[in-house]
Write a protein that holds these residues in place. Sequence first.
Motif, mmCIF file in Angstrom:
data_model
loop_
_atom_site.group_PDB
_atom_site.id
_atom_site.type_symbol
_atom_site.label_atom_id
_atom_site.label_comp_id
_atom_site.label_asym_id
_atom_site.label_seq_id
_atom_site.Cartn_x
_atom_site.Cartn_y
_atom_site.Cartn_z
ATOM 1 N N GLU A 1 0.827 -1.206 0.000
ATOM 2 C CA GLU A 1 0.000 0.000 0.000
ATOM 3 C C GLU A 1 0.866 1.262 0.000
ATOM 4 O O GLU A 1 0.642 2.168 -0.789
ATOM 5 C CB GLU A 1 -0.925 -0.013 1.220
ATOM 6 C CG GLU A 1 -1.974 1.080 1.213
ATOM 7 C CD GLU A 1 -3.013 0.918 0.111
ATOM 8 O OE1 GLU A 1 -3.421 1.956 -0.436
ATOM 9 O OE2 GLU A 1 -3.411 -0.221 -0.200
ATOM 10 N N GLU A 2 1.834 1.338 0.903
ATOM 11 C CA GLU A 2 2.687 2.511 1.057
ATOM 12 C C GLU A 2 4.128 2.082 1.323
ATOM 13 O O GLU A 2 4.361 1.039 1.913
ATOM 14 C CB GLU A 2 2.229 3.374 2.240
ATOM 15 C CG GLU A 2 0.848 3.982 2.099
ATOM 16 C CD GLU A 2 0.786 5.107 1.074
ATOM 17 O OE1 GLU A 2 1.851 5.616 0.661
ATOM 18 O OE2 GLU A 2 -0.340 5.470 0.686
ATOM 19 N N GLY B 1 -0.547 3.310 -3.029
ATOM 20 C CA GLY B 1 -0.952 4.642 -2.591
ATOM 21 C C GLY B 1 -0.318 5.763 -3.399
ATOM 22 O O GLY B 1 -1.021 6.674 -3.860
ATOM 23 N N ASP C 1 6.406 10.032 -2.381
ATOM 24 C CA ASP C 1 5.601 9.270 -3.311
ATOM 25 C C ASP C 1 6.468 8.343 -4.149
ATOM 26 O O ASP C 1 6.669 8.538 -5.343
ATOM 27 C CB ASP C 1 4.760 10.196 -4.186
ATOM 28 C CG ASP C 1 3.563 10.728 -3.416
ATOM 29 O OD1 ASP C 1 3.151 10.077 -2.437
ATOM 30 O OD2 ASP C 1 3.042 11.774 -3.792
#
Length: 156
Positions: free
Chosen positions: A37-38, A115, A85
């Motif tokens: 996810e991250e 994400g 990111d």
Amino acid sequence: MYRMTDEEFEAAIEAAIDAMPQQFLDALQNVAIVWEEEPNAYHLGYDEDEWDTEEPLDDANENDGDEASGAETCEEAEGESLPDDLLGLFDGLSLVERAGSYDDDIPDVITVFKGPHERCFDSREEIVEEVGKTIIHELGHYFGLTEEQLAAMGYE
């Protein structure tokens, strides 16, 4: 920001792998392609004690930590500065670095982060396209290509 289900994101990764030429897939040795996810502190190149895990990752979150090598960020994909990111990461030894003394007990890992893809791209189509680019970028590191070489080929 477009949100994908986990199943949609997994399907995008599978489609990207299926679209690879067979000769590249045949050349992969002991490489796992996974998603998370991250990114965590390790992925972003922080020591655990430097990383505040309570602070959410978002466009406004700024830090000056070094990113892990073999990483593609929104900055590279979009030309904007979003340091948390991280789109993908190759974690392992490239074929060039292995040079005869490689112990293949633990696989090299390419991780694709859901994400950040959702935050960086506005539609399902853009996310699917960028997942493919991210996987190619990270496979480039596996094959020993540098950031500069990947950029020259259009995989910044």
